[in-house]
Design a protein around this motif. Structure first.
Motif, PDB file in Angstrom:
ATOM      1  N   ASP A 170       7.060  -3.191 -20.593  1.00  0.00           N
ATOM      2  CA  ASP A 170       7.138  -2.055 -19.684  1.00  0.00           C
ATOM      3  C   ASP A 170       5.719  -1.654 -19.270  1.00  0.00           C
ATOM      4  OD1 ASP A 170       9.836  -2.124 -20.157  1.00  0.00           O
ATOM      5  OD2 ASP A 170       9.921  -0.250 -21.284  1.00  0.00           O
ATOM      6  N   PHE A 171       5.564  -1.257 -18.022  1.00  0.00           N
ATOM      7  CA  PHE A 171       4.262  -0.783 -17.552  1.00  0.00           C
ATOM      8  C   PHE A 171       4.447   0.104 -16.339  1.00  0.00           C
ATOM      9  CE2 PHE A 171       4.878  -4.711 -15.118  1.00  0.00           C
ATOM     10  CZ  PHE A 171       4.560  -4.309 -13.829  1.00  0.00           C
ATOM     11  N   LYS A 172       3.417   0.894 -16.084  1.00  0.00           N
ATOM     12  CA  LYS A 172       3.301   1.678 -14.853  1.00  0.00           C
ATOM     13  C   LYS A 172       2.005   1.265 -14.178  1.00  0.00           C
ATOM     14  CE  LYS A 172       5.779   5.799 -16.290  1.00  0.00           C
ATOM     15  NZ  LYS A 172       5.752   7.255 -16.399  1.00  0.00           N
ATOM     16  N   LEU A 173       2.004   1.285 -12.865  1.00  0.00           N
ATOM     17  CA  LEU A 173       0.818   0.923 -12.096  1.00  0.00           C
ATOM     18  C   LEU A 173      -0.407   1.698 -12.589  1.00  0.00           C
ATOM     19  CD1 LEU A 173      -0.330  -0.613  -9.571  1.00  0.00           C
ATOM     20  CD2 LEU A 173       0.129   1.482  -8.306  1.00  0.00           C
ATOM     21  N   GLU A 174      -0.238   2.969 -12.854  1.00  0.00           N
ATOM     22  CA  GLU A 174      -1.358   3.820 -13.267  1.00  0.00           C
ATOM     23  C   GLU A 174      -1.980   3.337 -14.583  1.00  0.00           C
ATOM     24  OE1 GLU A 174      -2.488   8.555 -13.465  1.00  0.00           O
ATOM     25  OE2 GLU A 174      -0.382   7.958 -13.488  1.00  0.00           O
ATOM     26  N   GLU A 175      -1.153   2.824 -15.496  1.00  0.00           N
ATOM     27  CA  GLU A 175      -1.672   2.313 -16.771  1.00  0.00           C
ATOM     28  C   GLU A 175      -2.546   1.075 -16.558  1.00  0.00           C
ATOM     29  OE1 GLU A 175       2.376   3.586 -19.226  1.00  0.00           O
ATOM     30  OE2 GLU A 175       2.006   1.488 -18.716  1.00  0.00           O
ATOM     31  N   ILE A 176      -2.245   0.312 -15.539  1.00  0.00           N
ATOM     32  CA  ILE A 176      -2.952  -0.944 -15.283  1.00  0.00           C
ATOM     33  C   ILE A 176      -4.202  -0.723 -14.428  1.00  0.00           C
ATOM     34  CG2 ILE A 176      -2.747  -3.176 -14.110  1.00  0.00           C
ATOM     35  CD1 ILE A 176       0.242  -3.070 -14.873  1.00  0.00           C
ATOM     36  N   THR A 177      -4.054   0.071 -13.368  1.00  0.00           N
ATOM     37  CA  THR A 177      -5.135   0.201 -12.385  1.00  0.00           C
ATOM     38  C   THR A 177      -5.840   1.551 -12.417  1.00  0.00           C
ATOM     39  OG1 THR A 177      -3.687   1.063 -10.646  1.00  0.00           O
ATOM     40  CG2 THR A 177      -3.902  -1.343 -10.812  1.00  0.00           C
ATOM     41  N   GLY A 178      -5.235   2.533 -13.069  1.00  0.00           N
ATOM     42  CA  GLY A 178      -5.794   3.875 -13.041  1.00  0.00           C
ATOM     43  C   GLY A 178      -5.417   4.644 -11.791  1.00  0.00           C
ATOM     44  N   LYS A 179      -4.623   4.032 -10.932  1.00  0.00           N
ATOM     45  CA  LYS A 179      -4.185   4.679  -9.683  1.00  0.00           C
ATOM     46  C   LYS A 179      -2.669   4.859  -9.722  1.00  0.00           C
ATOM     47  CE  LYS A 179      -7.984   2.891  -6.961  1.00  0.00           C
ATOM     48  NZ  LYS A 179      -8.959   3.728  -7.559  1.00  0.00           N
ATOM     49  N   THR A 180      -2.176   5.908  -9.094  1.00  0.00           N
ATOM     50  CA  THR A 180      -0.734   6.163  -9.098  1.00  0.00           C
ATOM     51  C   THR A 180      -0.003   5.349  -8.042  1.00  0.00           C
ATOM     52  OG1 THR A 180      -1.048   8.089  -7.671  1.00  0.00           O
ATOM     53  CG2 THR A 180      -0.929   8.501 -10.045  1.00  0.00           C
TER      54      THR A 180
ATOM     55  N   PRO B  35       0.819  -1.212   0.000  1.00  0.00           N
ATOM     56  CA  PRO B  35       0.000   0.000   0.000  1.00  0.00           C
ATOM     57  C   PRO B  35       0.858   1.270   0.000  1.00  0.00           C
ATOM     58  CG  PRO B  35      -0.899  -1.591   1.530  1.00  0.00           C
ATOM     59  CD  PRO B  35       0.419  -2.146   1.058  1.00  0.00           C
ATOM     60  N   GLY B  36       0.505   2.191  -0.896  1.00  0.00           N
ATOM     61  CA  GLY B  36       1.231   3.457  -1.004  1.00  0.00           C
ATOM     62  C   GLY B  36       2.387   3.433  -1.990  1.00  0.00           C
ATOM     63  N   ASP B  37       2.753   2.262  -2.511  1.00  0.00           N
ATOM     64  CA  ASP B  37       3.879   2.152  -3.453  1.00  0.00           C
ATOM     65  C   ASP B  37       3.476   2.555  -4.866  1.00  0.00           C
ATOM     66  OD1 ASP B  37       5.665   1.179  -1.574  1.00  0.00           O
ATOM     67  OD2 ASP B  37       5.484  -0.924  -2.197  1.00  0.00           O
ATOM     68  N   GLN B  38       4.425   3.180  -5.554  1.00  0.00           N
ATOM     69  CA  GLN B  38       4.331   3.383  -6.999  1.00  0.00           C
ATOM     70  C   GLN B  38       5.128   2.249  -7.636  1.00  0.00           C
ATOM     71  OE1 GLN B  38       6.035   7.275  -7.499  1.00  0.00           O
ATOM     72  NE2 GLN B  38       4.038   8.267  -7.421  1.00  0.00           N
ATOM     73  N   VAL B  39       4.540   1.549  -8.604  1.00  0.00           N
ATOM     74  CA  VAL B  39       5.201   0.409  -9.233  1.00  0.00           C
ATOM     75  C   VAL B  39       5.351   0.679 -10.719  1.00  0.00           C
ATOM     76  CG1 VAL B  39       5.069  -2.068  -9.694  1.00  0.00           C
ATOM     77  CG2 VAL B  39       4.189  -1.168  -7.537  1.00  0.00           C
ATOM     78  N   GLU B  40       6.562   0.388 -11.215  1.00  0.00           N
ATOM     79  CA  GLU B  40       6.838   0.565 -12.641  1.00  0.00           C
ATOM     80  C   GLU B  40       7.833  -0.511 -13.072  1.00  0.00           C
ATOM     81  OE1 GLU B  40       8.676   3.975 -15.650  1.00  0.00           O
ATOM     82  OE2 GLU B  40       8.461   4.422 -13.514  1.00  0.00           O
ATOM     83  N   TYR B  41       7.687  -0.968 -14.301  1.00  0.00           N
ATOM     84  CA  TYR B  41       8.625  -1.930 -14.883  1.00  0.00           C
ATOM     85  C   TYR B  41       9.113  -1.316 -16.178  1.00  0.00           C
ATOM     86  CZ  TYR B  41      10.497  -6.658 -14.800  1.00  0.00           C
ATOM     87  OH  TYR B  41      11.328  -7.744 -14.676  1.00  0.00           O
TER      88      TYR B  41
ATOM     89  N   LYS C 219      -0.768 -14.803 -14.936  1.00  0.00           N
ATOM     90  CA  LYS C 219      -1.965 -13.992 -14.750  1.00  0.00           C
ATOM     91  C   LYS C 219      -1.843 -13.402 -13.351  1.00  0.00           C
ATOM     92  CE  LYS C 219      -6.934 -14.165 -15.280  1.00  0.00           C
ATOM     93  NZ  LYS C 219      -8.085 -15.022 -15.541  1.00  0.00           N
ATOM     94  N   ASP C 220      -1.553 -12.119 -13.281  1.00  0.00           N
ATOM     95  CA  ASP C 220      -1.260 -11.470 -12.002  1.00  0.00           C
ATOM     96  C   ASP C 220      -1.870 -10.076 -11.984  1.00  0.00           C
ATOM     97  OD1 ASP C 220       0.628 -10.060 -13.630  1.00  0.00           O
ATOM     98  OD2 ASP C 220       2.158 -11.554 -13.171  1.00  0.00           O
ATOM     99  N   SER C 221      -1.337  -9.189 -11.176  1.00  0.00           N
ATOM    100  CA  SER C 221      -1.920  -7.853 -11.036  1.00  0.00           C
ATOM    101  C   SER C 221      -1.916  -7.057 -12.334  1.00  0.00           C
ATOM    102  CB  SER C 221      -1.197  -7.062  -9.937  1.00  0.00           C
ATOM    103  OG  SER C 221      -1.568  -7.535  -8.667  1.00  0.00           O
ATOM    104  N   ARG C 222      -1.124  -7.465 -13.296  1.00  0.00           N
ATOM    105  CA  ARG C 222      -1.145  -6.772 -14.597  1.00  0.00           C
ATOM    106  C   ARG C 222      -2.459  -7.037 -15.326  1.00  0.00           C
ATOM    107  NH1 ARG C 222       4.076  -9.255 -17.040  1.00  0.00           N
ATOM    108  NH2 ARG C 222       3.144 -11.001 -15.930  1.00  0.00           N
ATOM    109  N   THR C 223      -3.108  -8.150 -15.015  1.00  0.00           N
ATOM    110  CA  THR C 223      -4.382  -8.466 -15.671  1.00  0.00           C
ATOM    111  C   THR C 223      -5.569  -8.434 -14.709  1.00  0.00           C
ATOM    112  OG1 THR C 223      -3.911 -10.826 -15.408  1.00  0.00           O
ATOM    113  CG2 THR C 223      -3.391  -9.845 -17.532  1.00  0.00           C
ATOM    114  N   ILE C 224      -5.357  -8.781 -13.450  1.00  0.00           N
ATOM    115  CA  ILE C 224      -6.480  -8.829 -12.498  1.00  0.00           C
ATOM    116  C   ILE C 224      -6.514  -7.631 -11.553  1.00  0.00           C
ATOM    117  CG2 ILE C 224      -6.627 -11.345 -12.573  1.00  0.00           C
ATOM    118  CD1 ILE C 224      -5.228 -11.420  -9.834  1.00  0.00           C
TER     119      ILE C 224
END
Length: 183
Positions: free
Chosen positions: A124-134, A86-92, A152-157
């Motif tokens: 490559d991805f950013k959390l915001e692109e996947i979930t809409g949250k920063t 919780p509270g983390d920004q995630v990017e690959y 099948k992980d948080s990138r899809t679910i």
């Protein structure tokens, strides 16, 4: 005849107590899980059997890189690695994981990265692109499988709720030749 009844009753009591204890331990403390699929390869393999510690997260919180089991659907549990808290920004980016802007080494992926000749482990991805949250929302986790190409992980679910977490999976017991504490 009384001694025979007494012995039989003692056996019945012992069996009932054993069954109740086994149920309580499995329900509230530890449970076996079967790894189904290749999403956690090379760390875990299809058909590996593990013990899930169900009590640990009632006392403490998941830590980054813990391997957890969570209820993905009503009849399906997933096993994945905690990446974002919780509270983390995630990017690959460029085959490197960034959390809150800081690059993180993932030594459990080194072997897989060396074997791949056709590009990165994941896009490559950013959390915001996947979930809409920063950031990862409060009470949620961002999880990834170690086999980033086939997971099948948080990138899809999306992020998962702490309420979905069953426990920490860290003891592999089958196949016996691979038995170990998984880090």
């Amino acid at each position: 005849m009384t001694k025979q009844k007494s012995t039989l009753w003692e056996w019945i009591k012992a069996i009932l107590i054993a069954v109740v204890l086994a149920w309580v331990i499995r329900q509230f403390f530890f449970a076996p899980i079967l790894v189904d699929g290749v999403s956690m390869s090379p760390t875990l393999h299809d058909r590996d059997r593990m013990i899930v510690n169900k009590i640990g997260y009632h006392i403490g919180e998941p830590k980054r890189f813990d391997i957890i089991v969570f209820q993905a659907t009503e009849d399906k549990d997933y096993i994945k690695r905690v990446i974002g808290l919780p509270g983390d920004q995630v990017e690959y980016r460029n085959d490197t994981l960034y959390i809150n802007g800081k690059p993180y080494k993932e030594p459990y992926l080194d072997k897989e990265k060396k074997q791949l000749s056709e590009g990165p482990l994941t896009y490559d991805f950013k959390l915001e692109e996947i979930t809409g949250k920063t950031t990862v929302p409060k009470g949620q986790l961002f999880v990834l499988g170690d086999n980033r190409r086939f997971s099948k992980d948080s990138r899809t679910i999306g992020t998962i709720s702490m309420d979905q977490v069953i426990g920490k999976a860290n003891m592999l017991y089958w196949p016996l030749k691979d038995a170990r504490i998984v880090k």
